[in-house]
Scaffold this motif. Structure first.
Motif, PDB file in Angstrom:
ATOM      1  N   PHE A  66       2.661   9.199  -5.616  1.00 15.79           N
ATOM      2  CA  PHE A  66       2.124  10.030  -4.685  1.00 15.79           C
ATOM      3  C   PHE A  66       1.586  11.078  -5.488  1.00 15.79           C
ATOM      4  N   THR A  67       0.631  11.765  -4.872  1.00 15.17           N
ATOM      5  CA  THR A  67       0.167  13.100  -5.459  1.00 15.17           C
ATOM      6  C   THR A  67       1.295  14.125  -5.160  1.00 15.17           C
ATOM      7  N   SER A 127      -6.799   9.462   1.389  1.00 15.75           N
ATOM      8  CA  SER A 127      -6.463  10.713   1.862  1.00 15.75           C
ATOM      9  C   SER A 127      -6.027  11.627   1.207  1.00 15.75           C
ATOM     10  N   GLY A 128      -5.862  11.387  -0.177  1.00 16.24           N
ATOM     11  CA  GLY A 128      -5.466  12.305  -1.314  1.00 16.24           C
ATOM     12  C   GLY A 128      -3.829  12.389  -1.316  1.00 16.24           C
ATOM     13  N   LEU A 129      -2.975  11.495  -0.539  1.00 16.44           N
ATOM     14  CA  LEU A 129      -1.717  11.574  -0.602  1.00 16.44           C
ATOM     15  C   LEU A 129      -0.981  10.744  -1.691  1.00 16.44           C
ATOM     16  N   ALA A 130      -1.818   9.870  -2.272  1.00 11.56           N
ATOM     17  CA  ALA A 130      -1.410   8.838  -3.222  1.00 11.56           C
ATOM     18  C   ALA A 130      -2.512   8.868  -4.508  1.00 11.56           C
ATOM     19  N   THR A 131      -2.070   8.612  -5.674  1.00 16.17           N
ATOM     20  CA  THR A 131      -2.873   8.481  -6.655  1.00 16.17           C
ATOM     21  C   THR A 131      -3.508   7.180  -6.719  1.00 16.17           C
ATOM     22  N   SER A 132      -4.731   7.128  -7.653  1.00 17.52           N
ATOM     23  CA  SER A 132      -5.565   6.064  -7.833  1.00 17.52           C
ATOM     24  C   SER A 132      -4.768   4.955  -8.546  1.00 17.52           C
ATOM     25  N   ASN A 174      -0.555  -2.132   3.854  1.00 13.47           N
ATOM     26  CA  ASN A 174      -1.841  -1.339   3.368  1.00 13.47           C
ATOM     27  C   ASN A 174      -1.816  -0.129   3.712  1.00 13.47           C
ATOM     28  N   ALA A 175      -0.636   0.762   4.065  1.00  9.63           N
ATOM     29  CA  ALA A 175      -0.785   1.962   4.139  1.00  9.63           C
ATOM     30  C   ALA A 175      -1.107   2.860   3.069  1.00  9.63           C
ATOM     31  N   ILE A 176      -0.768   2.543   1.947  1.00  6.93           N
ATOM     32  CA  ILE A 176      -0.931   2.943   0.471  1.00  6.93           C
ATOM     33  C   ILE A 176      -2.530   3.065   0.260  1.00  6.93           C
ATOM     34  N   ILE A 177      -3.175   2.256   0.939  1.00  9.53           N
ATOM     35  CA  ILE A 177      -4.714   2.436   0.751  1.00  9.53           C
ATOM     36  C   ILE A 177      -5.126   3.634   1.544  1.00  9.53           C
ATOM     37  N   ARG A 178      -4.716   3.968   2.703  1.00 11.22           N
ATOM     38  CA  ARG A 178      -5.189   5.116   3.625  1.00 11.22           C
ATOM     39  C   ARG A 178      -4.451   6.327   2.785  1.00 11.22           C
ATOM     40  N   TRP A 179      -3.342   6.206   2.239  1.00 18.06           N
ATOM     41  CA  TRP A 179      -2.640   7.420   1.473  1.00 18.06           C
ATOM     42  C   TRP A 179      -3.619   7.761   0.179  1.00 18.06           C
ATOM     43  N   VAL A 180      -3.972   6.669  -0.486  1.00 22.74           N
ATOM     44  CA  VAL A 180      -5.087   7.080  -1.641  1.00 22.74           C
ATOM     45  C   VAL A 180      -6.181   7.756  -1.124  1.00 22.74           C
ATOM     46  N   PHE A 194       4.697  15.470   1.890  1.00 23.21           N
ATOM     47  CA  PHE A 194       4.356  14.848   3.156  1.00 23.21           C
ATOM     48  C   PHE A 194       5.550  14.036   3.574  1.00 23.21           C
ATOM     49  N   LEU A 195       5.765  13.041   2.768  1.00 22.31           N
ATOM     50  CA  LEU A 195       6.856  11.995   2.953  1.00 22.31           C
ATOM     51  C   LEU A 195       8.275  12.766   3.053  1.00 22.31           C
TER      52      LEU A 195
END
Length: 279
Positions: free
Chosen positions: A243-244, A233-238, A225-231, A250-251
């Motif tokens: 990734f953004t 936080s603007g670090l992953a797309t919808s 569920n890390a991807i939810i936090r990344w989305v 960052f990765l």
């Protein structure tokens, strides 16, 4: 564009620097990877339709590389090829001529098991000409959506591919970057695909059996569920997959920090071993 007369084939690739891309646009040379088995070939760089650099190559069946210098002031230029018979152009690389040079090979839709489509002879010629020092393999996002309960077959396939690449590129070190976390929508909420961890484990086992390093992108992101936090936080797309630019950077910074840290510690450990032997 491409035009033909009775004796020559002329083709060109037009390039424009995108200054918004930052340091990646500060290149000063163009490398051309090609072969011209049937006839002599002229390769040139043209700025505002006037020649900047031109080189001529006698017919040769071998893969070769040439480096053409580019004027730093030119935001638009063209690389032109001229020959009686069309040469084989395998790639263009824009570099600075110093520092670490990175070439990205995007294989859309690949799970990392289709390198068999490239002939051994091509790999061996590339090894001879380019001698890559480090190869990063990053796959898995395209494997996850099928949601299998068992990834043993994929793991064995991946191991076979890695072992072949190691054999064909003996001067290179290999690192497999594991699958990143991915979100699946059910009703109105997202959660990680339940099989991401299984794909990650299959990749890690393939890498270790093949004798290469493995870096766990999934764990670095924060696991399930890390991807939810990344989305959020603007670090992953919808789409909860990609990734953004900020997230990708960052990765990449987490990976490069881990790599350099390991390198420094290994170097220190090596020095200790040498000192112990000398005592």
């Amino acid at each position: 564009g491409e035009q033909t007369d009775t004796s020559r084939v002329i083709a060109e690739v037009r390039i424009k620097r995108d200054l918004k891309a930052g340091r990646g646009m500060q290149f000063s040379q163009c490398k051309v990877l090609f072969s011209n088995p049937a006839s002599a070939c002229k390769i040139g760089v043209y700025v505002n339709d006037s020649t900047s650099t031109t080189k001529t190559f006698a017919a040769s069946p071998h893969l070769q590389q040439t480096v053409l210098s580019l004027p730093a002031s030119a935001n638009k230029f063209a690389v032109q090829f001229s020959a009686a018979e069309p040469p084989n152009i395998y790639g263009l690389a824009f570099d600075t001529g110093y520092g670490v040079q990175v070439d990205n090979v995007p294989l859309r839709g690949s799970g990392g098991t289709d390198f068999g489509a490239i002939a051994d002879t091509m790999f061996m010629q590339v090894e001879k000409v380019l001698s890559p020092k480090l190869v990063l393999l990053q796959f898995g996002v395209n494997v996850v959506p099928s949601q299998l309960s068992n990834y043993n077959h994929y793991s064995r396939q991946l191991q076979t591919q890695i072992e072949r690449l190691k054999e064909l590129l003996p001067s290179a070190t290999f690192i497999l970057l594991g699958v990143s976390d991915m979100g699946l929508k059910e009703e109105e909420s997202f959660h990680s695909y339940p099989n991401v961890g299984r794909v990650r484990t299959a990749q890690r086992e393939a890498a270790l059996r093949a004798g290469i390093a493995f870096w766990d992108s999934y764990a670095a992101m924060g696991g399930a569920n890390a991807i939810i936090r990344w989305v959020n936080s603007g670090l992953a797309t919808s789409d909860y997959v990609h990734f953004t630019p900020r997230g990708a950077r960052f990765l990449a910074e987490m990976f490069s920090t881990a790599l350099l840290d390991f390198y420094a510690n290994t170097e220190e450990y090596g020095k200790q071993l040498i000192e112990e032997k000398l005592q």
